[in-house]
Design a protein around this motif. Structure first.
Motif, PDB file in Angstrom:
ATOM      1  N   ALA A 257       0.821  -1.215   0.000  1.00 56.34           N
ATOM      2  CA  ALA A 257       0.000   0.000   0.000  1.00 56.34           C
ATOM      3  C   ALA A 257       0.851   1.260   0.000  1.00 56.34           C
ATOM      4  CB  ALA A 257      -0.936   0.001   1.204  1.00 56.34           C
ATOM      5  N   ARG A 258       2.078   1.165   0.509  1.00 55.19           N
ATOM      6  CA  ARG A 258       2.947   2.345   0.568  1.00 55.19           C
ATOM      7  C   ARG A 258       3.435   2.790  -0.799  1.00 55.19           C
ATOM      8  NH1 ARG A 258       6.581  -0.136   5.373  1.00 55.19           N
ATOM      9  NH2 ARG A 258       6.091  -1.959   4.095  1.00 55.19           N
ATOM     10  N   PHE A 259       3.304   1.935  -1.823  1.00 48.90           N
ATOM     11  CA  PHE A 259       3.689   2.343  -3.172  1.00 48.90           C
ATOM     12  C   PHE A 259       2.914   3.580  -3.615  1.00 48.90           C
ATOM     13  CE2 PHE A 259       5.082  -2.189  -4.552  1.00 48.90           C
ATOM     14  CZ  PHE A 259       6.352  -1.957  -4.042  1.00 48.90           C
ATOM     15  N   GLU A 260       1.658   3.677  -3.198  1.00 50.35           N
ATOM     16  CA  GLU A 260       0.856   4.813  -3.647  1.00 50.35           C
ATOM     17  C   GLU A 260       1.362   6.125  -3.049  1.00 50.35           C
ATOM     18  OE1 GLU A 260      -3.743   6.065  -4.483  1.00 50.35           O
ATOM     19  OE2 GLU A 260      -3.349   4.408  -3.111  1.00 50.35           O
ATOM     20  N   GLU A 261       1.520   6.173  -1.731  1.00 57.36           N
ATOM     21  CA  GLU A 261       1.979   7.410  -1.107  1.00 57.36           C
ATOM     22  C   GLU A 261       3.387   7.772  -1.555  1.00 57.36           C
ATOM     23  OE1 GLU A 261       2.457   9.474   3.329  1.00 57.36           O
ATOM     24  OE2 GLU A 261       1.636   7.435   3.148  1.00 57.36           O
ATOM     25  N   ALA A 262       4.251   6.763  -1.654  1.00 56.11           N
ATOM     26  CA  ALA A 262       5.616   7.020  -2.110  1.00 56.11           C
ATOM     27  C   ALA A 262       5.617   7.519  -3.548  1.00 56.11           C
ATOM     28  CB  ALA A 262       6.456   5.744  -2.001  1.00 56.11           C
ATOM     29  N   GLY A 263       4.844   6.850  -4.404  1.00 59.72           N
ATOM     30  CA  GLY A 263       4.806   7.217  -5.816  1.00 59.72           C
ATOM     31  C   GLY A 263       4.212   8.582  -6.058  1.00 59.72           C
ATOM     32  N   VAL A 264       3.207   8.945  -5.268  1.00 57.07           N
ATOM     33  CA  VAL A 264       2.592  10.268  -5.401  1.00 57.07           C
ATOM     34  C   VAL A 264       3.613  11.352  -5.070  1.00 57.07           C
ATOM     35  CG1 VAL A 264       0.922  11.809  -4.300  1.00 57.07           C
ATOM     36  CG2 VAL A 264       0.191   9.573  -5.127  1.00 57.07           C
ATOM     37  N   ALA A 265       4.371  11.159  -4.006  1.00 51.43           N
ATOM     38  CA  ALA A 265       5.392  12.146  -3.634  1.00 51.43           C
ATOM     39  C   ALA A 265       6.500  12.214  -4.677  1.00 51.43           C
ATOM     40  CB  ALA A 265       5.966  11.799  -2.262  1.00 51.43           C
ATOM     41  N   LEU A 266       6.983  11.060  -5.123  1.00 50.89           N
ATOM     42  CA  LEU A 266       8.072  11.031  -6.096  1.00 50.89           C
ATOM     43  C   LEU A 266       7.629  11.570  -7.447  1.00 50.89           C
ATOM     44  CD1 LEU A 266       9.527   7.549  -5.140  1.00 50.89           C
ATOM     45  CD2 LEU A 266      10.685   9.748  -4.832  1.00 50.89           C
ATOM     46  N   GLY A 267       6.403  11.230  -7.858  1.00 48.92           N
ATOM     47  CA  GLY A 267       5.895  11.735  -9.129  1.00 48.92           C
ATOM     48  C   GLY A 267       5.731  13.238  -9.125  1.00 48.92           C
ATOM     49  N   ALA A 268       5.269  13.795  -8.008  1.00 56.22           N
ATOM     50  CA  ALA A 268       5.141  15.250  -7.902  1.00 56.22           C
ATOM     51  C   ALA A 268       6.517  15.910  -7.949  1.00 56.22           C
ATOM     52  CB  ALA A 268       4.411  15.616  -6.613  1.00 56.22           C
TER      53      ALA A 268
END
Length: 336
Positions: free
Chosen positions: A200-211
């Motif tokens: 589930a942490r892929f989403e929060e991590a990916g959102v931060a990294l993508g931004a």
């Protein structure tokens, strides 16, 4: 063997080449086929495909197995998604260039380029069918939904001449428009093709990294080298993009500067004046907004990398997991 963006490029290009039709008895359809191949054959960094394949390996998929074959087709799916979206994005933004060459609609006109993008979209689904991973389809749909939502917000601001925005509005937009298809979904698909439930942490991590990635990209649009960047410098100003730097600057710009800016942004791209754009760019660069945007990107990158490292710990292939962190770090801290 770990797959890097450079080493995987010929493999994925070959898959796209063999998947797309090559010849028709009608010359008009042959032109369509050439246009469909145009953006994929221009290349690209391949970051999204690389993250997917590394994630598959980190989750235990072995090169040469049927699961690896499925992973390659999922990577091909991402490549086709990226390219049809870019065709449409260039039309919506009336962009001049893509990857150092004229944007497709600049060469062939908007109607033909739009149709080529639609056709390429259909072949994206053909690649997904080749992968043979039913659980991947919901991930692809989520990717399309989130990207379309973010793109709509971005375009609606331009269409409605909306400048009464805060930096937080920008961050919400890029989390939708960029983060899901750049980081979140590639990482999740790697787990799915391995038969595992994505962390589930892929989403929060990916959102931060993508931004963070998108902020860096916006900064490069103002400060980068045109040859290595692959798009025109200051194109975002010509297109009236609501970037973090612009929104930050507008909160503190002198009244006369703000008036000049808004007046110029209300002009169509074709009527924007190069001397005024140069002046606006100078004001932006002098204001400290770029430095503040870079600081925001640093904070997002740090948070995203911490979460990503935690999510990848304990996976079957620690070398691949570590390489994902390295790639993500380069993505979120890029300067070229």
């Amino acid at each position: 063997m770990l797959y890097t963006a450079r080493s995987m490029r010929p493999e994925l290009t070959d898959r796209i080449r063999h998947l797309l039709p090559a010849h028709s008895d009608r010359p008009e359809v042959n032109l369509l086929y050439r246009m469909m191949r145009d953006y994929p054959e221009r290349g690209g960094k391949g970051i999204r495909s690389e993250l997917l394949l590394l994630s598959a390996q980190a989750h235990g998929v072995q090169v040469g197995t049927p699961a690896w074959e499925s992973a390659l087709w999922l990577a091909t799916t991402l490549e086709l998604f990226q390219n049809w979206v870019l065709i449409h994005d260039d039309i919506a933004d009336d962009s001049e260039e893509r990857r150092g060459q004229p944007a497709l609609h600049r060469t062939y006109g908007v109607p033909l380029a739009l149709n080529a993008g639609d056709a390429l979209h259909a072949y994206m689904w053909a690649a997904l069918l080749q992968a043979g991973v039913p659980d991947a389809a919901p991930e692809i749909l989520t990717m399309i939904h989130r990207t379309a939502e973010g793109q709509h917000v971005d375009l609606a601001w331009v269409e409605h001449r909306e400048w009464n925005l805060q930096p937080s509005d920008y961050l919400e937009m890029v989390r939708l428009k960029t983060a899901y298809y750049t980081v979140v979904i590639p990482l999740r698909l790697g787990a799915v093709v391995a038969g595992r439930v994505p962390d589930a942490r892929f989403e929060e991590a990916g959102v931060a990294l993508g931004a963070a990635f998108q902020i860096r990209d916006d900064v490069l649009n103002l400060t980068g080298d045109a040859q290595s960047y692959g798009k025109e410098i200051a194109g975002d100003l010509l297109e009236g993009k609501r970037t973090l730097m612009v929104l930050d600057w507008l909160t503190c710009a002198a009244a006369e500067q703000r008036e000049v800016f808004l007046h110029e942004m209300n002009r169509p791209r074709s009527e924007k004046r190069p001397d005024v754009i140069r002046q606006l760019l100078a004001w932006l660069l002098e204001s400290g907004s770029v430095t503040r945007a870079q600081r925001t990107a640093d904070e997002l990158a740090t948070r995203g990398l911490t979460l990503l490292t935690e999510a990848l710990s304990g996976l079957p292939d620690p070398l691949a997991a570590g390489t994902i962190v390295t790639v993500a770090q380069g993505l979120a801290n890029r300067h070229a």
